[in-house]
Design an enzyme around this catalytic site. Structure first.
Site, PDB file in Angstrom:
ATOM      1  NE  ARG A  25      -7.128  -0.682  -1.306  1.00  0.00           N
ATOM      2  CZ  ARG A  25      -6.628  -1.213  -0.205  1.00  0.00           C
ATOM      3  NH1 ARG A  25      -5.984  -2.339  -0.258  1.00  0.00           N
ATOM      4  NH2 ARG A  25      -6.783  -0.600   0.943  1.00  0.00           N
ATOM      5  NE  ARG A  29       0.137  -3.688  -2.325  1.00  0.00           N
ATOM      6  CZ  ARG A  29      -0.027  -3.940  -1.046  1.00  0.00           C
ATOM      7  NH1 ARG A  29       1.004  -4.177  -0.277  1.00  0.00           N
ATOM      8  NH2 ARG A  29      -1.240  -3.982  -0.529  1.00  0.00           N
ATOM      9  NE  ARG A  38       3.571   1.997  -3.705  1.00  0.00           N
ATOM     10  CZ  ARG A  38       4.629   1.793  -2.969  1.00  0.00           C
ATOM     11  NH1 ARG A  38       5.797   2.243  -3.334  1.00  0.00           N
ATOM     12  NH2 ARG A  38       4.533   1.120  -1.840  1.00  0.00           N
ATOM     13  CG  ASP A  74      -5.411   5.106   1.721  1.00  0.00           C
ATOM     14  OD1 ASP A  74      -5.270   3.964   1.254  1.00  0.00           O
ATOM     15  OD2 ASP A  74      -5.769   5.317   2.908  1.00  0.00           O
ATOM     16  CE1 TYR A 148      -6.770   1.187   9.041  1.00  0.00           C
ATOM     17  CE2 TYR A 148      -8.961   1.906   8.366  1.00  0.00           C
ATOM     18  CZ  TYR A 148      -7.958   0.944   8.360  1.00  0.00           C
ATOM     19  OH  TYR A 148      -8.133  -0.229   7.694  1.00  0.00           O
TER      20      TYR A 148
HETATM   21  O1  CP3 Z   1      -7.882   0.950  -6.766  1.00  0.00           O
HETATM   22  C1  CP3 Z   1      -8.501   1.506  -5.854  1.00  0.00           C
HETATM   23  O2  CP3 Z   1      -9.467   0.992  -5.248  1.00  0.00           O
HETATM   24  C2  CP3 Z   1      -8.150   2.954  -5.510  1.00  0.00           C
HETATM   25  C3  CP3 Z   1      -7.356   3.230  -4.427  1.00  0.00           C
HETATM   26  C4  CP3 Z   1      -7.626   2.862  -2.982  1.00  0.00           C
HETATM   27  C5  CP3 Z   1      -6.549   2.581  -2.098  1.00  0.00           C
HETATM   28  N1  CP3 Z   1      -7.047   2.489  -0.834  1.00  0.00           N
HETATM   29  C6  CP3 Z   1      -5.142   2.480  -2.519  1.00  0.00           C
HETATM   30  C7  CP3 Z   1      -4.184   1.780  -1.630  1.00  0.00           C
HETATM   31  C8  CP3 Z   1      -8.808   2.834  -2.226  1.00  0.00           C
HETATM   32  C9  CP3 Z   1     -10.243   2.987  -2.697  1.00  0.00           C
HETATM   33  C10 CP3 Z   1      -8.417   2.612  -0.872  1.00  0.00           C
HETATM   34  C11 CP3 Z   1      -9.380   2.586   0.244  1.00  0.00           C
HETATM   35  C12 CP3 Z   1      -8.922   2.206   1.585  1.00  0.00           C
HETATM   36  N2  CP3 Z   1      -7.723   2.511   2.180  1.00  0.00           N
HETATM   37  C13 CP3 Z   1      -9.715   1.523   2.525  1.00  0.00           C
HETATM   38  C14 CP3 Z   1     -11.144   1.079   2.316  1.00  0.00           C
HETATM   39  C15 CP3 Z   1     -11.201  -0.155   1.501  1.00  0.00           C
HETATM   40  C16 CP3 Z   1     -10.793  -1.397   2.219  1.00  0.00           C
HETATM   41  O3  CP3 Z   1      -9.819  -2.015   1.788  1.00  0.00           O
HETATM   42  O4  CP3 Z   1     -11.488  -1.772   3.173  1.00  0.00           O
HETATM   43  C17 CP3 Z   1      -8.947   1.347   3.685  1.00  0.00           C
HETATM   44  C18 CP3 Z   1      -9.379   0.635   4.937  1.00  0.00           C
HETATM   45  C19 CP3 Z   1      -7.695   1.984   3.467  1.00  0.00           C
HETATM   46  C20 CP3 Z   1      -6.557   2.095   4.408  1.00  0.00           C
HETATM   47  C21 CP3 Z   1      -5.372   1.387   3.868  1.00  0.00           C
HETATM   48  N3  CP3 Z   1      -4.539   1.909   2.905  1.00  0.00           N
HETATM   49  C22 CP3 Z   1      -4.923   0.095   4.176  1.00  0.00           C
HETATM   50  C23 CP3 Z   1      -5.555  -0.844   5.177  1.00  0.00           C
HETATM   51  C24 CP3 Z   1      -3.772  -0.148   3.391  1.00  0.00           C
HETATM   52  C25 CP3 Z   1      -2.898  -1.371   3.382  1.00  0.00           C
HETATM   53  C26 CP3 Z   1      -3.562  -2.393   2.546  1.00  0.00           C
HETATM   54  C27 CP3 Z   1      -2.647  -3.315   1.806  1.00  0.00           C
HETATM   55  O5  CP3 Z   1      -3.157  -3.886   0.837  1.00  0.00           O
HETATM   56  O6  CP3 Z   1      -1.462  -3.488   2.156  1.00  0.00           O
HETATM   57  C28 CP3 Z   1      -3.573   0.995   2.589  1.00  0.00           C
HETATM   58  C29 CP3 Z   1      -2.513   1.177   1.582  1.00  0.00           C
HETATM   59  C30 CP3 Z   1      -2.990   1.206   0.173  1.00  0.00           C
HETATM   60  N4  CP3 Z   1      -4.042   1.944  -0.267  1.00  0.00           N
HETATM   61  C31 CP3 Z   1      -2.401   0.515  -0.933  1.00  0.00           C
HETATM   62  C32 CP3 Z   1      -3.133   0.890  -2.063  1.00  0.00           C
HETATM   63  C33 CP3 Z   1      -2.884   0.482  -3.495  1.00  0.00           C
HETATM   64  C34 CP3 Z   1      -1.175  -0.391  -0.884  1.00  0.00           C
HETATM   65  C35 CP3 Z   1       0.030   0.482  -0.733  1.00  0.00           C
HETATM   66  C36 CP3 Z   1       1.149   0.228  -1.698  1.00  0.00           C
HETATM   67  O7  CP3 Z   1       0.959   0.208  -2.933  1.00  0.00           O
HETATM   68  O8  CP3 Z   1       2.255   0.085  -1.182  1.00  0.00           O
END
Ligand code: CP3
Length: 344
Positions: A25, A29, A38, A74, A148
């Site tokens: 990640r 943000r 964003r 994602d 999910y």
């Molecule tokens: O920088 C990176 O790592 C690349 C992008 C990336 C995202 N999601 C962007 C994202 C990666 C590798 C993921 C993987 C992901 N997505 C996982 C596995 C990793 C982990 O955290 O266990 C999972 C379970 C998801 C599903 C998911 N997507 C969740 C649970 C959420 C909410 C998390 C939060 O922080 O609020 C997302 C949304 C998401 N995916 C965001 C980002 C940057 C936040 C959304 C936003 O910017 O509004």
């Protein structure tokens, strides 16, 4: 040694000048320049615009020069193409979760099409980065994708998936097989687009006892690994599982190149026990980046020392960066690894 070579060599267990570093990640943000982008478009819109997705992926690299750049996307993006009605608020919401045979039968569509913007972003990253950093593609593991896909918003205890595993394990097997094919296809198209290395996220595997991991999540994960290109030039595969200290040996036995450990695992112990067979990634507690820079440096030096017994070690966190982490903490973490070169 350039970042791409350093990353690939560590993943394959070959000698390096210092361990490579990136953060799960790392695009997100906590960065003001990400929040800026964003402020005018949604998360899904950002994922689906290849130039912007590539730009967002490069933001942390421009600041800190990590050895790996993960493409902005994602794990749930491919589910969208299967007819699941997906939104992010910011966590994922699935309006029509899969709960029965009919729901499973409904899943059809082109993963390649859903992943096309991500693949285009990967091509742009390869052009921009050259050998300066490895481009990292990724997918969700079958168990985590099914978790999910089976609930509108995921419950902490994975109520729907756990119930299915006891009520109708044969249906869950078919569900996991379907998710394994989605996961493998998601990785395959990213590898074709030029991803140097791929990571599989099994964020929820840790919920399972070892025997049930073997029976469900592990079996499906093996199916993914077997579908990927093999051989000395194939992109190395990293498997991450959260809260899975009890599954480390089972995951290592699946045949992945690298296992990504969460912060509750003793990295030195795993390095000594399994490190001649598999490279390790991790595993600083993300919250540790709240510490003063000097303390972060000390913790990084300690982690590097712990990883020395492994055939390769990629410095990373034990889970993704949270939005509240200070930018300076991330800088201190990356710099401490980069400056460890002289101490090798
Ligand atoms: O920088 C990176 O790592 C690349 C992008 C990336 C995202 N999601 C962007 C994202 C990666 C590798 C993921 C993987 C992901 N997505 C996982 C596995 C990793 C982990 O955290 O266990 C999972 C379970 C998801 C599903 C998911 N997507 C969740 C649970 C959420 C909410 C998390 C939060 O922080 O609020 C997302 C949304 C998401 N995916 C965001 C980002 C940057 C936040 C959304 C936003 O910017 O509004």
């Amino acid at each position: 040694m350039n970042g791409r070579e350093r990353f690939l060599r560590a993943a394959r267990g070959q000698p390096v000048d210092r361990p490579p570093v990136w953060l799960m990640r790392q695009a997100g943000r906590y960065l003001p320049e990400y929040r800026e982008i964003r402020s005018t478009q949604s998360f899904l819109e950002t994922c689906r615009a290849p130039d912007i997705a590539a730009e967002v992926s490069l933001q942390p690299f421009r600041r800190f020069g990590m050895d790996g750049v993960v493409v902005f996307s994602d794990i749930l993006l491919p589910l969208d193409s299967l007819g699941l009605d997906l939104d992010f608020t910011p966590g994922p919401v699935v309006a029509n979760p899969v709960t029965d045979e009919a729901g499973l039968a409904r899943l059809e569509g082109s993963v390649a099409e859903a992943m096309a913007p991500t693949c285009q972003a990967i091509r742009a990253l390869k052009r921009e980065l050259g050998d300066r950093a490895a481009v990292i593609g990724f997918a969700g593991a079958p168990w985590t994708l099914a978790a999910y896909a089976s609930e509108e918003t995921l419950s902490r205890d994975l109520v729907a998936l756990s119930a299915l595993s006891y009520r109708d394990p044969a249906l869950l097997d078919r569900f996991l097989d379907r998710m394994a094919d989605v996961s493998a296809e998601t990785l395959r198209v990213q590898i074709e687009a030029g991803a140097d290395v791929v990571q599989i996220f099994d964020t929820w595997a840790g919920m399972l006892a070892p025997d049930r991991f073997e029976r469900f999540a592990g079996r499906a994960l093996r199916r993914v690994l077997e579908a990927l290109p093999a051989g000395p030039d194939a992109p190395p595969v990293i498997v991450y599982a959260r809260a899975a200290a009890h599954l480390v040996d089972a995951i290592a036995a699946l045949g992945t190149d690298v296992i990504s450990l969460d912060w509750r695992v003793d990295l030195a112990e795993v390095a000594a026990r399994l490190g001649d067979r598999i490279s390790l990634q991790g595993n600083l507690d993300p919250a540790a980046l709240m510490a003063p820079p000097a303390e972060i440096e000390r913790m990084v030096a300690d982690l590097i020392e712990q990883g020395r017994k492994a055939r390769g070690h990629i410095l990373n966190l034990g889970h993704g960066l949270q939005p509240q982490i200070p930018v300076e903490g991330v800088g201190a973490f990356v710099r401490a690894v980069q400056e460890s070169a002289s101490a090798q």
